[in-house]
Design an enzyme around this catalytic site. Structure first.
Site, PDB file in Angstrom:
ATOM      1  N   ILE A   1      -2.289  -7.031   9.328  1.00 29.61           N
ATOM      2  CA  ILE A   1      -1.733  -5.853   8.681  1.00 29.61           C
ATOM      3  C   ILE A   1      -2.718  -5.504   7.578  1.00 29.61           C
ATOM      4  O   ILE A   1      -2.772  -6.171   6.551  1.00 29.61           O
ATOM      5  CB  ILE A   1      -0.327  -6.116   8.121  1.00 29.61           C
ATOM      6  CG1 ILE A   1       0.633  -6.478   9.259  1.00 29.61           C
ATOM      7  CG2 ILE A   1       0.189  -4.897   7.356  1.00 29.61           C
ATOM      8  CD1 ILE A   1       2.029  -6.869   8.798  1.00 29.61           C
TER       9      ILE A   1
ATOM     10  N   LYS B   1       3.436 -12.489   7.395  1.00 29.50           N
ATOM     11  CA  LYS B   1       2.207 -11.821   6.967  1.00 29.50           C
ATOM     12  C   LYS B   1       1.650 -12.622   5.799  1.00 29.50           C
ATOM     13  O   LYS B   1       2.291 -12.754   4.749  1.00 29.50           O
ATOM     14  CB  LYS B   1       2.481 -10.386   6.537  1.00 29.50           C
ATOM     15  CG  LYS B   1       1.227  -9.679   5.999  1.00 29.50           C
ATOM     16  CD  LYS B   1       1.537  -8.335   5.361  1.00 29.50           C
ATOM     17  CE  LYS B   1       0.256  -7.728   4.781  1.00 29.50           C
ATOM     18  NZ  LYS B   1       0.494  -6.493   4.024  1.00 29.50           N
TER      19      LYS B   1
ATOM     20  N   ASN C   1       0.817  -1.209   0.000  1.00 29.05           N
ATOM     21  CA  ASN C   1       0.000   0.000   0.000  1.00 29.05           C
ATOM     22  C   ASN C   1       0.853   1.262   0.000  1.00 29.05           C
ATOM     23  O   ASN C   1       0.431   2.310  -0.490  1.00 29.05           O
ATOM     24  CB  ASN C   1      -0.935   0.016   1.214  1.00 29.05           C
ATOM     25  CG  ASN C   1      -2.222  -0.729   0.965  1.00 29.05           C
ATOM     26  OD1 ASN C   1      -3.164  -0.192   0.403  1.00 29.05           O
ATOM     27  ND2 ASN C   1      -2.257  -1.988   1.375  1.00 29.05           N
TER      28      ASN C   1
END
Length: 326
Positions: free
Chosen positions: A231, A188, A65
């Site tokens: 996350i 993640k 992002n």
């Protein structure tokens, strides 16, 4: 609003977790609308203040992002330093800061961890180098992460996101091996592999190696099988709602957490389908940032289609009342 300092841990101290539990937000990076597209530090500072003030448990910089692949080493360093100073000013000097990395080779990844440590980061989020993806066998992937962790002054969080690394996947067999490394603290899972979460929980104590969801739309299912948080890009716009969902589950209010999870999954789809440019547009639109700062760095296209803009605003706005109430 739940306190960001009160991390529910079902009887365990947060210090007993290999990677800090809770809601970590992969912060967007904002650029000026000019030919050089330098970082717009005015908007960036404003966004950092918004995230920290609204209770996220940690911030990830230069992730997907955050457009990691477009950022220079100097920019990443300044982002970490600016965030750390902002956290100190707002009374959260110990805010966990994870820095993402996109490296084509082990040497460069190691150098990025050194720079991140010097800037004030607390962990490094590492993707598999994928330019020569055809050569990245299971053994090669394991060797990369082990060599990186051996040399890194920061704990390593594996970033498993097959879509952006030519389909390369860190499977459970590999995670069993890598999780045993003392400087590899977790993974993640942007692959959505909830079964991996369960297998990690079966293999490792949370003080050794943990799994975090790469999206918020399966946070609650992930927590039920041993995950420790998420996350999530949704927290760029709805940080309090994401934190609330996590807190409700940890407080044993599972039905309430599940009900919120169902609502949040609709919003998550808006962010997912909208992509980075759509996410930046809707966050800027709803938070009142200049839309001129919402464009990704070129050649990533702008989000200018009026119908798409209308769709994403409608898709994510179901959480507005909840966020405002917290």
């Amino acid at each position: 609003m739940p306190s960001a300092e009160t991390l529910p841990t079902n009887g365990s101290s947060a210090q007993n977790y290999a990677f800090p539990p809770g809601i970590h937000v992969p912060s967007l990076t904002w650029f000026k609308n000019d030919t050089t597209q330098e970082i717009d530090w005015t908007v960036q500072q404003q966004h950092f203040e918004f995230l920290i003030s609204n209770g996220v448990h940690g911030v990830v910089l230069a992730g997907t992002n955050g457009e990691a692949a477009t950022l220079s080493s100097a920019e990443k360093t300044q982002l970490v330093q600016t965030l750390r100073k902002t956290a100190q000013r707002l009374g959260r000097p110990d805010l966990p800061i994870t820095t993402g990395g996109v490296a084509g080779c082990t040497r460069d990844a190691i150098q990025q961890t050194i720079e991140a440590k010097e800037a004030g980061a607390t962990a490094y989020l590492a993707l598999i180098p994928s330019y020569f993806h055809f050569a990245m066998s299971q053994d090669a992937i394991i060797a990369f992460f082990q060599e990186l962790a051996d040399a890194s002054p920061l704990p390593i969080l594996i970033y498993n996101f097959p879509t952006v690394v030519s389909g390369l996947d860190v499977n459970s067999e590999m995670l069993d091996i890598l999780g045993a490394h003392k400087n590899i603290v977790g993974v993640k899972l942007t692959c959505g592999g909830i079964a991996k979460v369960a297998r990690i929980a079966a293999r490792f104590d949370k003080s050794e190696f943990v799994a975090v969801a790469g999206q918020s739309d399966w946070l609650i299912p992930g927590l039920t099988v041993g995950g420790v948080g998420s996350i999530t890009g949704v927290a760029n716009l709805y940080p309090k709602t994401c934190v609330q969902m996590y807190e409700l589950y940890q407080q044993g209010k599972h039905a309430e957490a599940a009900a919120l999870q169902i609502k949040l999954s609709v919003t998550e789809w808006g962010f997912g389908k909208g992509g980075i440019n759509g996410t930046k547009y809707v966050v800027a639109h709803k938070l009142g940032y200049p839309l001129s700062s919402a464009d990704p760095r070129k050649p990533f296209p702008r989000y200018t289609d009026p119908e798409k803009q209308k769709w994403i605003v409608n898709q994510v706005s179901g959480l507005d009342k909840i966020e405002a109430s917290l």
